[in-house]
Design a protein around this motif. Structure first.
Motif, PDB file in Angstrom:
ATOM      1  N   ALA A  95       0.834  -1.208   0.000  1.00 50.92           N
ATOM      2  CA  ALA A  95       0.000   0.000   0.000  1.00 50.92           C
ATOM      3  C   ALA A  95       0.864   1.251   0.000  1.00 50.92           C
ATOM      4  N   MET A  96       1.952   1.237   0.751  1.00 51.13           N
ATOM      5  CA  MET A  96       2.874   2.380   0.781  1.00 51.13           C
ATOM      6  C   MET A  96       3.537   2.574  -0.575  1.00 51.13           C
ATOM      7  N   ALA A  97       3.934   1.485  -1.206  1.00 53.16           N
ATOM      8  CA  ALA A  97       4.611   1.583  -2.499  1.00 53.16           C
ATOM      9  C   ALA A  97       3.695   2.178  -3.562  1.00 53.16           C
ATOM     10  N   ARG A  98       2.435   1.836  -3.525  1.00 59.67           N
ATOM     11  CA  ARG A  98       1.499   2.304  -4.552  1.00 59.67           C
ATOM     12  C   ARG A  98       1.324   3.819  -4.544  1.00 59.67           C
ATOM     13  N   VAL A  99       1.565   4.448  -3.402  1.00 63.23           N
ATOM     14  CA  VAL A  99       1.415   5.910  -3.322  1.00 63.23           C
ATOM     15  C   VAL A  99       2.783   6.614  -3.289  1.00 63.23           C
ATOM     16  N   ALA A 100       3.872   5.841  -3.369  1.00 65.04           N
ATOM     17  CA  ALA A 100       5.216   6.439  -3.374  1.00 65.04           C
ATOM     18  C   ALA A 100       5.508   7.036  -4.746  1.00 65.04           C
ATOM     19  N   PRO A 101       6.391   8.025  -4.824  1.00 59.47           N
ATOM     20  CA  PRO A 101       6.773   8.579  -6.134  1.00 59.47           C
ATOM     21  C   PRO A 101       7.537   7.541  -6.953  1.00 59.47           C
ATOM     22  N   GLU A 102       7.448   7.636  -8.270  1.00 57.45           N
ATOM     23  CA  GLU A 102       8.169   6.711  -9.132  1.00 57.45           C
ATOM     24  C   GLU A 102       9.669   6.965  -9.048  1.00 57.45           C
ATOM     25  N   ASP A 103      10.418   5.884  -9.080  1.00 60.70           N
ATOM     26  CA  ASP A 103      11.872   5.948  -9.132  1.00 60.70           C
ATOM     27  C   ASP A 103      12.310   5.034 -10.268  1.00 60.70           C
ATOM     28  N   LYS A 104      12.657   5.617 -11.399  1.00 62.86           N
ATOM     29  CA  LYS A 104      12.936   4.809 -12.589  1.00 62.86           C
ATOM     30  C   LYS A 104      14.204   3.976 -12.462  1.00 62.86           C
ATOM     31  N   PHE A 105      14.981   4.227 -11.403  1.00 62.24           N
ATOM     32  CA  PHE A 105      16.210   3.454 -11.219  1.00 62.24           C
ATOM     33  C   PHE A 105      16.055   2.350 -10.180  1.00 62.24           C
TER      34      PHE A 105
END
Length: 454
Positions: A95-105
């Motif tokens: 659930a936390m990951a789904r609302v975290a900002p994207e990190d393309k790396f």
């Protein structure tokens, strides 16, 4: 010596828990995940003036879970190792990951880079000292320091022992675990009286008890160092050759490692950010990072992402050859990881060096200073006046003045200043390298630093 419970050396239960965490994360909707389990056991005793002043012990396991949902990631940790809460923990992480900002790396290590064989690095001493053993060691160190003529007081002595290690499980098939022991003895001695008092210390830290310096030797060394610092003088400001004792010479290697850390390079906050392939040191200078050194204080068979460790020359024949990288910083810089990911239960991987050392030169320390008519031998550095962005260097220091090739009177309350690029370029190592710490260097001579005094 008393062997700890066998269960402390058995990490199979931790591995099972990490596997269950990863499975729970995938079931909760993660595209990928990894889990770490960190084990720690420690006991320490401190004595002062012949009396036990403090006794501490700790034991525990921590679990950490990293989940990736697309290019979004989150990390959660717990010290509750019961399996009942794994599903809830995994669901919270997703659930936390789904609302975290994207990190393309962000992402797990590439499968082809993962360690397949785990070499025996001789990291574990299967017997740890009892509390009584530790107390006896600390007492011996303090007694030896107080027996040195000129030592007036004890600053305290301590002895410690413990084990620590980690398990790493990933959703793309990596399973690995390692465990290491640690033993240590330290003492501080105070010499002189009133406003003329000086203090110094010594210590030994090893993975195996058999490799420790004796408490008597550590105590004598601390006492002799403190007495040698009595009646320090001040010097006038001048530019002279400066020689770093091995105890402080390793700091120069650490400054290099910080400047070539992939995080600093990616953020463009390092004075070496455009120096890849440049000749930073004199011919013949080599600085090595070796996570596979047997009994090394930071040795490990794989890094925090499961990537196989390997010996690497950061500086080869004076030339900067590589950055210190984990997978994320490597992707950001368009490179491949160097296997330097460090990881805790509550953090994402980040690049960090392992066992560092500068290879020794050909001259003895005595030969290194023989032609110095006027110079400064540094035994202690104070403060953290090193600017990693610009490379400017300015630190408080104490030590001994060099006259006509000999160490003479004690010196304190001075500042040494220069620029790290100039310091690296004009550096000459002696031949007295000893592997005593996680970062090691021989005696080092530097040319033309400013010593600011009166």
């Amino acid at each position: 010596m008393l062997a700890p419970a066998k269960s402390l050396f058995d990490q199979s239960v931790l591995t099972e828990r990490a596997e269950k965490l990863v499975k729970a994360a995938l079931a909760a909707g993660a595209n990928a995940a990894d889990a770490v389990a960190v084990r720690g056991l420690s006991q320490s005793i401190e004595v002062r003036d012949g009396q036990v002043e403090e006794s501490e012990s700790s034991e525990g396991d921590d679990l950490g879970l990293r989940v990736l949902v697309g290019k979004r990631q989150a990390v959660v940790s717990t010290n509750d190792t019961s399996p009942d809460g794994f599903q809830t923990l995994a669901e919270r992480a997703v659930a936390m990951a789904r609302v975290a900002p994207e990190d393309k790396f962000a992402g797990l290590a590439e499968a082809e880079l993962l360690a397949r064989d785990f070499p025996d690095l001789d990291l574990i001493d299967d017997k740890l000292p009892t509390v009584a053993d530790l107390e006896a060691m600390a007492r011996k160190a303090e007694e030896a320091a107080l027996a040195v003529k000129g030592v007036s007081k004890s600053g305290g002595a301590s002895a410690s022992a413990g084990i620590g290690g980690m398990v790493l499980v990933t959703s793309h098939g990596f399973r690995g675990a390692y465990l290491g022991s640690r033993h240590g003895v330290s003492v501080m001695a105070i010499a002189g009286e009133g406003t003329g008092m000086e203090r110094d210390y010594d210590y030994s830290s090893t993975l195996h008890a058999a490799d420790l310096e004796s408490p008597d030797a550590i105590g004598r060394s601390a006492g002799e160092r403190a007495v040698a610092r009595l009646n320090p003088r001040k010097v006038t400001t001048r530019k002279v050759p400066v020689v770093f004792d091995p105890r402080v010479a390793s700091s120069l290697v650490s400054h290099l490692a910080g400047a070539i850390n992939g995080s600093s390079i990616a953020r463009k906050t390092s004075f070496l950010r455009d120096k890849m392939g440049a000749k930073l040191f004199a011919d013949g200078i080599r600085i090595i990072d070796d996570p596979l050194r047997k009994r090394g204080l930071r040795s490990h068979p794989f890094d925090g992402e499961g990537v196989a460790g390997r010996k690497l020359a950061l500086i080869d024949d004076g030339v900067l050859t590589t950055w210190i990288l984990d997978c994320a910083t490597a992707r950001e810089l368009g490179l491949k990881t160097t296997g330097h990911a460090a990881r805790g239960a509550s953090s994402t991987p980040s690049p960090s060096a392992s066992n560092l050392h500068m290879e020794p030169g050909k001259l003895s320390p005595e030969e290194l200073i023989a032609d110095i008519k006027d110079g400064f031998y540094v035994t202690d550095l104070i403060g953290s006046g090193v600017n990693g962005v610009t490379g400017d260097y300015s630190r408080g220091a104490s030590g001994f003045w060099i006259e006509n090739g000999q160490r003479t009177y004690a010196v304190s309350e001075v500042t040494i200043a220069g620029h790290l690029l100039d310091m690296f370029k004009g550096l000459t190592p002696a031949n007295d390298l000893v592997f005593k710490h996680a970062t090691n260097a021989p005696t080092i001579r530097l040319e033309g630093l400013t010593v600011a005094g009166q």
